[in-house]
Design a protein around this motif. Sequence first.
Motif, PDB file in Angstrom:
ATOM      1  N   ASN A   9      -7.737  50.677 -54.038  1.00 32.05           N
ATOM      2  CA  ASN A   9      -8.877  51.379 -54.609  1.00 32.05           C
ATOM      3  C   ASN A   9      -9.931  51.625 -53.533  1.00 32.05           C
ATOM      4  N   GLY A  10     -10.474  52.831 -53.524  1.00 32.79           N
ATOM      5  CA  GLY A  10     -11.493  53.150 -52.534  1.00 32.79           C
ATOM      6  C   GLY A  10     -11.808  54.629 -52.561  1.00 32.79           C
ATOM      7  N   ALA A  11     -12.982  55.008 -52.087  1.00 29.51           N
ATOM      8  CA  ALA A  11     -13.388  56.412 -52.062  1.00 29.51           C
ATOM      9  C   ALA A  11     -14.696  56.538 -51.298  1.00 29.51           C
ATOM     10  N   THR A  12     -15.088  57.781 -51.052  1.00 30.81           N
ATOM     11  CA  THR A  12     -16.383  58.085 -50.446  1.00 30.81           C
ATOM     12  C   THR A  12     -17.134  59.027 -51.380  1.00 30.81           C
ATOM     13  N   LEU A  13     -18.356  58.672 -51.717  1.00 36.03           N
ATOM     14  CA  LEU A  13     -19.204  59.500 -52.568  1.00 36.03           C
ATOM     15  C   LEU A  13     -20.220  60.226 -51.695  1.00 36.03           C
ATOM     16  N   THR A  14     -20.197  61.555 -51.745  1.00 37.70           N
ATOM     17  CA  THR A  14     -21.157  62.353 -50.984  1.00 37.70           C
ATOM     18  C   THR A  14     -22.190  62.923 -51.955  1.00 37.70           C
ATOM     19  N   LEU A  15     -23.452  62.517 -51.780  1.00 35.54           N
ATOM     20  CA  LEU A  15     -24.526  62.975 -52.662  1.00 35.54           C
ATOM     21  C   LEU A  15     -24.965  64.385 -52.288  1.00 35.54           C
ATOM     22  N   SER A  16     -25.756  65.002 -53.146  1.00 39.80           N
ATOM     23  CA  SER A  16     -26.180  66.387 -52.926  1.00 39.80           C
ATOM     24  C   SER A  16     -27.024  66.549 -51.670  1.00 39.80           C
ATOM     25  N   ASN A  17     -27.671  65.466 -51.229  1.00 46.40           N
ATOM     26  CA  ASN A  17     -28.485  65.539 -50.011  1.00 46.40           C
ATOM     27  C   ASN A  17     -27.681  65.260 -48.744  1.00 46.40           C
ATOM     28  N   GLY A  18     -26.353  65.101 -48.882  1.00 46.77           N
ATOM     29  CA  GLY A  18     -25.497  64.861 -47.734  1.00 46.77           C
ATOM     30  C   GLY A  18     -25.235  63.401 -47.433  1.00 46.77           C
ATOM     31  N   GLN A  19     -25.951  62.483 -48.100  1.00 49.27           N
ATOM     32  CA  GLN A  19     -25.729  61.059 -47.869  1.00 49.27           C
ATOM     33  C   GLN A  19     -24.337  60.657 -48.335  1.00 49.27           C
ATOM     34  N   LYS A  20     -23.645  59.880 -47.500  1.00 53.00           N
ATOM     35  CA  LYS A  20     -22.296  59.414 -47.835  1.00 53.00           C
ATOM     36  C   LYS A  20     -22.333  57.917 -48.148  1.00 53.00           C
ATOM     37  N   ILE A  21     -21.695  57.540 -49.230  1.00 54.60           N
ATOM     38  CA  ILE A  21     -21.617  56.145 -49.649  1.00 54.60           C
ATOM     39  C   ILE A  21     -20.148  55.739 -49.678  1.00 54.60           C
ATOM     40  N   ILE A  22     -19.783  54.767 -48.845  1.00 50.37           N
ATOM     41  CA  ILE A  22     -18.414  54.240 -48.844  1.00 50.37           C
ATOM     42  C   ILE A  22     -18.314  53.258 -50.014  1.00 50.37           C
ATOM     43  N   ILE A  23     -17.534  53.605 -51.004  1.00 50.83           N
ATOM     44  CA  ILE A  23     -17.504  52.832 -52.243  1.00 50.83           C
ATOM     45  C   ILE A  23     -17.046  51.399 -52.016  1.00 50.83           C
ATOM     46  N   THR A  24     -16.059  51.206 -51.144  1.00 50.66           N
ATOM     47  CA  THR A  24     -15.563  49.847 -50.908  1.00 50.66           C
ATOM     48  C   THR A  24     -16.623  48.965 -50.260  1.00 50.66           C
ATOM     49  N   ASP A  25     -17.563  49.560 -49.537  1.00 52.08           N
ATOM     50  CA  ASP A  25     -18.615  48.785 -48.873  1.00 52.08           C
ATOM     51  C   ASP A  25     -19.823  48.539 -49.772  1.00 52.08           C
ATOM     52  N   ALA A  26     -19.998  49.382 -50.787  1.00 47.49           N
ATOM     53  CA  ALA A  26     -21.176  49.273 -51.654  1.00 47.49           C
ATOM     54  C   ALA A  26     -21.034  48.090 -52.604  1.00 47.49           C
ATOM     55  N   HIS A  27     -22.133  47.399 -52.839  1.00 42.71           N
ATOM     56  CA  HIS A  27     -22.131  46.286 -53.779  1.00 42.71           C
ATOM     57  C   HIS A  27     -22.141  46.810 -55.205  1.00 42.71           C
TER      58      HIS A  27
END
Length: 399
Positions: A133-151
């Motif tokens: 399981n894992g993914a990257t979320l890219t917000l509308s402002n361009g910020q990228k959040i690595i899901i596996t790293d996020a709490h």
Amino acid sequence: MSDRLSYLFEKQLLQESSAKEKLELLTLMADQANEQQTESLLADHWDAFDADRDQKEPVFQPGQGEEILNSILTAHIYPAQATAKPVRLWPRIFVAAAVILLIFGVYFYTHTSSVNDDLKKTAYTNDIAPGKNGATLTLSNGQKIIITDAHAGNIAKQSGVKISKTADGRIIYELIDKNSGSNEFNTLSSARGEQTQVRLPDGSIVFLNAESSLKYPTSFARLKQRAVFLTGEGYFEVAKDQAHPFIVTTTNQKVEVLGTHFNINAYPGQASSKTTLIEGKVTVTGKQDVVILTPNEQAVTTTGKTRVKQVNTSNYTAWLDGKFSFDDKTFEETMSEIGRWYDLDIVYEHGIPEEELIGDAFRNQNISFVLRLLDVAEIDYKLDAARRKLTINGKKNRK
């Protein structure tokens, strides 16, 4: 007594079985209803084999038989439609294990080396672990959040929507202000070797397979349509809303629903895009035509033309249950699916084999277990884990 079992057994002894017949034979042999007949067939053949064997050392040491047989019968290469049954070991366990190894050419062990040495040989020293399981979320402002790293917990807030992550890695969008919201989009992407799940602001749930992406509005509150864009493969459980159609757009298809469950496979470079309906009703629009699907139907769009066919939907949703299902798929489709999950480049040295693989395998196993399917189909291949490369050489030459 099963005449089919006897026929397939004798055909395999002559090395004349097709890959499909081998899998059917394995399934019949594992069925408790055929235990007595299977034991008789194995024992008869063992007597002939043992009489001709020059080696005086026993084929198996005490205690090895159960381990060997279970390793074969849990290889998960039986046809997908067969119901899994607990295997009760036959009384003549050593005979059964030895002959199965002999007639199917699955030499996990040699007659002269220890179990540990042979297990190393079987497990492939250059094995590859499965995806996760894992993914990257890219917000509308361009910020990228690595899901596996996020709490776990809240990870962002946009357009009147709170975005959070659950303990098991799912992404949840929750509408907190229906009067707020602008025309902003987020993109959720899974890399090769990743899969993920998201609950959209309207309550719809989307599962993304490996190497896929979903682009969607941060809020549907002020929109007449719930429009999203898919690349790769996704399974959709769409929340019902008669006033706001849910539309999924891919390169070759546009799928419109009000509330239903369906799977879309639309990877770049593939010859066809496929929408498979599990329940409800959907409209699929291609470049040349429009079709309406009912449950257990699939819309296949190739070079702009869409055709509808009846399918076993479990073959196309097996990945949701942690399995590969290879039935009703081309060799190239099967290997591409394996390559995406194990982040493996597939190279065809002499063209793509015409062989159609059948059966299933679990996605939580190392690649060596899944590649047993190629062994059964008598496909010659070479795995280079260091370069993450699987070379398919074609059908093995029979001597």
